[in-house]
Design an enzyme around this catalytic site. Structure first.
Site, mmCIF file in Angstrom:
data_model
loop_
_atom_site.group_PDB
_atom_site.id
_atom_site.type_symbol
_atom_site.label_atom_id
_atom_site.label_comp_id
_atom_site.label_asym_id
_atom_site.label_seq_id
_atom_site.Cartn_x
_atom_site.Cartn_y
_atom_site.Cartn_z
ATOM 1 N N CYS A 124 0.747 -1.208 -0.092
ATOM 2 C CA CYS A 124 0.093 0.110 -0.233
ATOM 3 C C CYS A 124 0.787 1.230 -0.085
ATOM 4 O O CYS A 124 0.413 2.217 -0.096
ATOM 5 C CB CYS A 124 -0.905 -0.139 1.170
ATOM 6 S SG CYS A 124 -0.137 0.210 2.794
ATOM 7 N N CYS A 141 12.062 -7.554 12.732
ATOM 8 C CA CYS A 141 12.920 -8.475 11.611
ATOM 9 C C CYS A 141 11.762 -8.763 10.524
ATOM 10 O O CYS A 141 10.830 -9.304 10.782
ATOM 11 C CB CYS A 141 13.060 -10.064 12.367
ATOM 12 S SG CYS A 141 13.871 -11.165 11.357
#
Length: 131
Positions: free
Chosen positions: A50, A119
């Site tokens: 997005c 991560c």
């Protein structure tokens, strides 16, 4: 930004197969294979789905984990946190707050000042370099 009310067919048209599996179905890329794992370019990492800004390259560091790692998000409004009990462990999943794309996980073993290690899958990111 993309409207997050897209169905799987629409996401498949927008994303590569790897991006689709990771972002929409919570898969994980293999360690040390992502295009941003060793990237040192200056810029802002956005959600590949997005365009939501997620991480600043100034907070990126080499954690040795095999995935791009950041010690902070660009804004508390950029990501959502969810408890993840998959794979027989308890972790905190990170998703894009704008479109709910799976990004990766956050752990409490990062460097100062936050002590956090976001991560993140490279396939979930799109780096916009600063000029």
């Amino acid at each position: 930004m993309t409207d997050n009310i897209m169905n799987d067919e629409q996401w498949r048209e927008k994303l590569s197969p790897e991006q689709f599996n990771i972002c929409r179905h919570k898969a994980t890329e293999a360690p040390f294979t992502g295009k941003y794992t060793d990237c040192k370019k200056d810029g802002i990492y956005h959600c590949v789905c997005c365009g939501n800004p997620l991480f600043d390259s100034e907070t990126k560091y080499n954690s040795g984990s095999g995935w791009p790692s950041f010690w902070d998000v660009i804004s508390d409004d950029s990501v959502a946190r969810h408890t993840d009990f998959s794979h027989g462990m308890s972790r905190v999943e990170i998703t894009c707050k704008a479109c709910d794309a799976h990004l990766g996980h956050v752990f409490e073993d990062g460097p100062p000042p936050t002590g956090l290690r976001y991560c993140i899958n490279s396939a979930a990111l799109d780096l916009k370099e600063r000029s």
